[in-house]
Motif scaffolding. Sequence first.
Motif, mmCIF file in Angstrom:
data_model
loop_
_atom_site.group_PDB
_atom_site.id
_atom_site.type_symbol
_atom_site.label_atom_id
_atom_site.label_comp_id
_atom_site.label_asym_id
_atom_site.label_seq_id
_atom_site.Cartn_x
_atom_site.Cartn_y
_atom_site.Cartn_z
ATOM 1 N N GLU A 155 -7.019 1.094 -0.687
ATOM 2 C CA GLU A 155 -7.299 -0.090 0.122
ATOM 3 C C GLU A 155 -8.472 0.164 1.062
ATOM 4 O O GLU A 155 -9.353 -0.658 1.216
ATOM 5 C CB GLU A 155 -6.035 -0.432 0.924
ATOM 6 C CG GLU A 155 -6.141 -1.686 1.746
ATOM 7 C CD GLU A 155 -4.847 -1.937 2.512
ATOM 8 O OE1 GLU A 155 -4.072 -0.994 2.709
ATOM 9 O OE2 GLU A 155 -4.633 -3.088 2.909
ATOM 10 N N THR A 169 0.835 -1.203 0.000
ATOM 11 C CA THR A 169 0.000 0.000 0.000
ATOM 12 C C THR A 169 0.871 1.255 0.000
ATOM 13 O O THR A 169 0.601 2.217 -0.716
ATOM 14 C CB THR A 169 -0.911 -0.006 1.233
ATOM 15 O OG1 THR A 169 -1.705 -1.181 1.191
ATOM 16 C CG2 THR A 169 -1.795 1.216 1.265
ATOM 17 N N ASP A 188 -5.387 -1.466 -5.269
ATOM 18 C CA ASP A 188 -4.909 -2.036 -4.010
ATOM 19 C C ASP A 188 -5.895 -3.098 -3.552
ATOM 20 O O ASP A 188 -6.995 -2.790 -3.124
ATOM 21 C CB ASP A 188 -4.781 -0.922 -2.963
ATOM 22 C CG ASP A 188 -3.784 -1.282 -1.875
ATOM 23 O OD1 ASP A 188 -3.439 -2.473 -1.783
ATOM 24 O OD2 ASP A 188 -3.363 -0.384 -1.141
ATOM 25 N N GLU A 189 -5.495 -4.346 -3.677
ATOM 26 C CA GLU A 189 -6.318 -5.468 -3.256
ATOM 27 C C GLU A 189 -7.635 -5.530 -4.021
ATOM 28 O O GLU A 189 -8.695 -5.241 -3.489
ATOM 29 C CB GLU A 189 -6.608 -5.388 -1.750
ATOM 30 C CG GLU A 189 -5.359 -5.049 -0.988
ATOM 31 C CD GLU A 189 -5.127 -5.969 0.190
ATOM 32 O OE1 GLU A 189 -6.093 -6.614 0.625
ATOM 33 O OE2 GLU A 189 -3.987 -6.062 0.631
HETATM 34 MG MG LIG Z 1 -2.129 -2.742 2.022
#
Ligand SMILES: [Mg+2]
Lengths: 271, 290, 356
Positions: free
Chosen positions: A95, A48, A172-173
């Motif tokens: 995130e 991140t 992010d993810e």
């Molecule tokens: Mg992260």
Amino acid sequence: MSARGALLRLEQLEVVYQKVVTAIQGVSLEVAEGQIVALLGSNGAGKTTTLRAITGFLGVDDARVTDGRVWFEGRSIENQPPQLVAHQGIAIVPERQKVFETLTVTENLEATVPGAGTTRAEQRRRVERVFEHFPRLHAARRRLAGYLSGGERQMLAIGAALLCTPRLLLVDELSQGLAPRIVENLLERLVELRKELGLTVLLVEQSAHVALQVADHGYILENGRVVLDGTPQRLREHKDVQEFYLGQAGGGERRSYRDVKQYRRSRRWYG
Amino acid sequence: MQTVANIAVLVAIYALIGSGYVLIYRVSRVLNLAQGELMMLVAYLLFSLATLFGGHPASALAGAVLLSLLVGLVLYVVLMRRMTGELVIAAVLVTIALGILLRGLMVLVWTGQMARPLEKLGWQNSPLALGHGVALSSVAVTTIFVAIAIYVGLFVFFRYTAWGVRMRAVGENPLLAAQRGIKLHVAYAMAWALATFSGGCAGMLLALDSGLDGTMAIIGLKAFPVVLVGGLDSLRGAIVGALIVASAEVLAIQLIDPLVSDVVPFVVLIAMLAVRPWGLFGTEEDIQRV
Amino acid sequence: MAYASGYFKTDYAMELRLIETRWQKVSAAVLVLALGVFPLISPQVAIGIANQVFIAIVGAAALMLLTGYAGQISLGHAGLLAAGALTTGVLFKELGATFWVTLPASAVVGGLLGLVFGLPSLRLKGLYLAITTLALHFVVAFVGGEYETRRGFSTGILISPPAIGGFALQEQQHWYYVLLAIAVAAMLFCINLLRTRTGRALMAIRDHDIVAESLGIPVRRYKLLIFVVSSTMTSVAGCLLAYYRGFVSIEAFSLYLTIDYVAMVIIGGLGSMLGAVLGALFVITFPYVIEGLLRVLPIPAGIANEMFAINYAAFGLVMILFLVFEPLGLVGIWRRVRNYFLLWPYRQTAVGGGGG
Ligand SMILES: [Mg+2]
Ligand SMILES: Nc1ncnc2c1ncn2[C@@H]1O[C@H](COP(=O)(O)OP(=O)(O)OP(=O)(O)O)[C@@H](O)[C@H]1O
């Protein structure tokens, strides 16, 4: 990967939080135009942080890129304010806090600033396209984003990021909170978008399986450093990756977390 | 009935001033304690313009309105821009200091004497009979209409225009807003401009109604409990807060003692802070650590 | 054996020592001497200013404890000063009480008010706490104003100078030594408080209240405690102010007085007792300096008549400049200058950490 084709290049990046916490150190990576690149690593590895260093920090974050450079299309953009980075064509799906909770779904999409020269009609058409991609959002378009489920928020965040007409999309993810089918669907869509718009994607993922399916290249981050990189093929075959990211132990049985920690420690010293 | 009319006028004034506090707080989380001085400044600007263009009241008014927007803009660009990202309380202290600075400058430029812009514009503040034995001055009636118009305008702006929505977005999450390409400084500057505009309108109307001297800044401070009662980040709350505080104040003057009128808003405020610190309509935020 | 290239603390006793190096001993001695001789060689006006500074130091130190060390913002400081002054005035006027009664009475009233002002801090932080204390200020001012008008003292209450052992304090010079002693006592009290467990707890609360709580610091108790301590000191300063001026009127305790004190701690430098002293010195002498400047500079007489407005504007400007450009205040400047000479010929660069 030739340096010439690199759309984004990080050189020896170092980020310090609150003037004392060094979150990543000496991270270098390259993302070539039109590629999908995966950034893998366990919790707290600094994924991140890497993405946020690219998009820029605000004063209140109390974080800075203290060393190294971020090159985007040949310009160095480290420590630039986020809105300028966004205008250069980098969009992010963060995130956490990825939608404006007090705005409705439609307003969330309309608040984004499209690339220069986009007419209002054009913008409205593109909002409609997002709704086509994500019918669930269309059903919820008048609801406050704060009342959406985690997966719906993710869809909204992706939709809003695409509305910024990015050349580079940082995710992010991606799979966070989404049903596996939706994840597959989204990944397919990313591949399509790449063909359609020439979109480049830097993908952070917990699930190495998923990411390596679509990626052209992968980087593995440990303790704020890149410890390994290569094509998905190479990464999949690497013993450590198999063991710690794909969950296949060499001897057939899984190893304990203790060993993983041991491994990390040795990585830090030798890696 | 007359009481109701008086309350309505006071509500309009408080709501106008309050909207200034809310606009800035909502977008940038800064509490502008110079609001009273800013409305006074705009009123004085109107006075000067009225003196300049004695024959053209409309152009003097239009000029003052334009200047009010400009003042807010300049203040943000020159001063408050530097405070973005600093501690909230530091920004608040800057606005306090700004208030002191402005107050000193205004005395230097316009002296502390009572100024009457209405006369300079060549208008009369004749009382209007509204039936049922109720009478209000024409400026007071205008005040009510102006307040309604500005509030309707603000609601439409925040609901239906792209920049209105973006300003709400910035207020909620500046980082995400910036990542979505919204220029934070534009949003903040617009908030300051709009806030001085609506506060300035209140200042101008007050000055037209009853003249203008150094005490106007105190009215600005008295309007401040209004927004806290309603919730610092809610325009709707500002109206309700204005209603509560103005009623309490007018009733206290009539039933208890004119002297208490100064303290009533603050008593209402303390009661509110004890029960529901974020106000009636405000979002319950993590009430910031310093 | 290598020699230390500077002064390092090697044990806990050194950490606690008030005067650390020989250089500090010398400067302390010089300072004591200068302060002692000052009233003997200065004009009355200068002594008067010094007296005001001493009273302000007590008030500023109290606010510094609260805001600079415990991180609790209060905008009710003028209300507390007013409480002390009024208690003195009322007791004197109604009962003819002497200094030895009014001073402790002011302290008690201040302490009780501190409890009242402190209660909101258990629930509110930052901006909201500041606002609550501001509102309480208006309530105190209102009650005081009501009392004055109801009893027919709306022009203020005259107080005769305090007598200590049959010796009436009237001369500025006598006041000087008394107030100096009180200011020094207040400073020593604060510095000592800050060196104890209490002081460290306060700083922990300021830096992160939740972490402080989880470290086992009883946050609520300490918050109330510091409000009470600070208010007591402030109220005592108010009492002194009343006696020094020989006159009490609620008019004098407006919101602007609060701003003056807030300016003292900010301009001085938050989180430093030296800052409280420097800030008090700066803010009290500021109008006199401006006045002096105006008299020296060739400025049209018309403007020079608007003294107070010029003061106001200049004061606002200085406060803004400090907030924007030197948030660490005078202490920050002082430290930078000192480090420049300490490190010379090397330069201090801003690596990591905040100001030292
Ligand atoms: Mg992260
Ligand atoms: N705001 C912050 N202040 C201080 N340290 C931080 C901050 N944010 C992150 N860190 C630290 O930086 C390191 C990297 O964090 P980062 O969020 O980048 O990890 P990550 O790889 O994204 O982890 P995850 O997979 O859990 O999301 C962590 O050790 C974390 O403790």
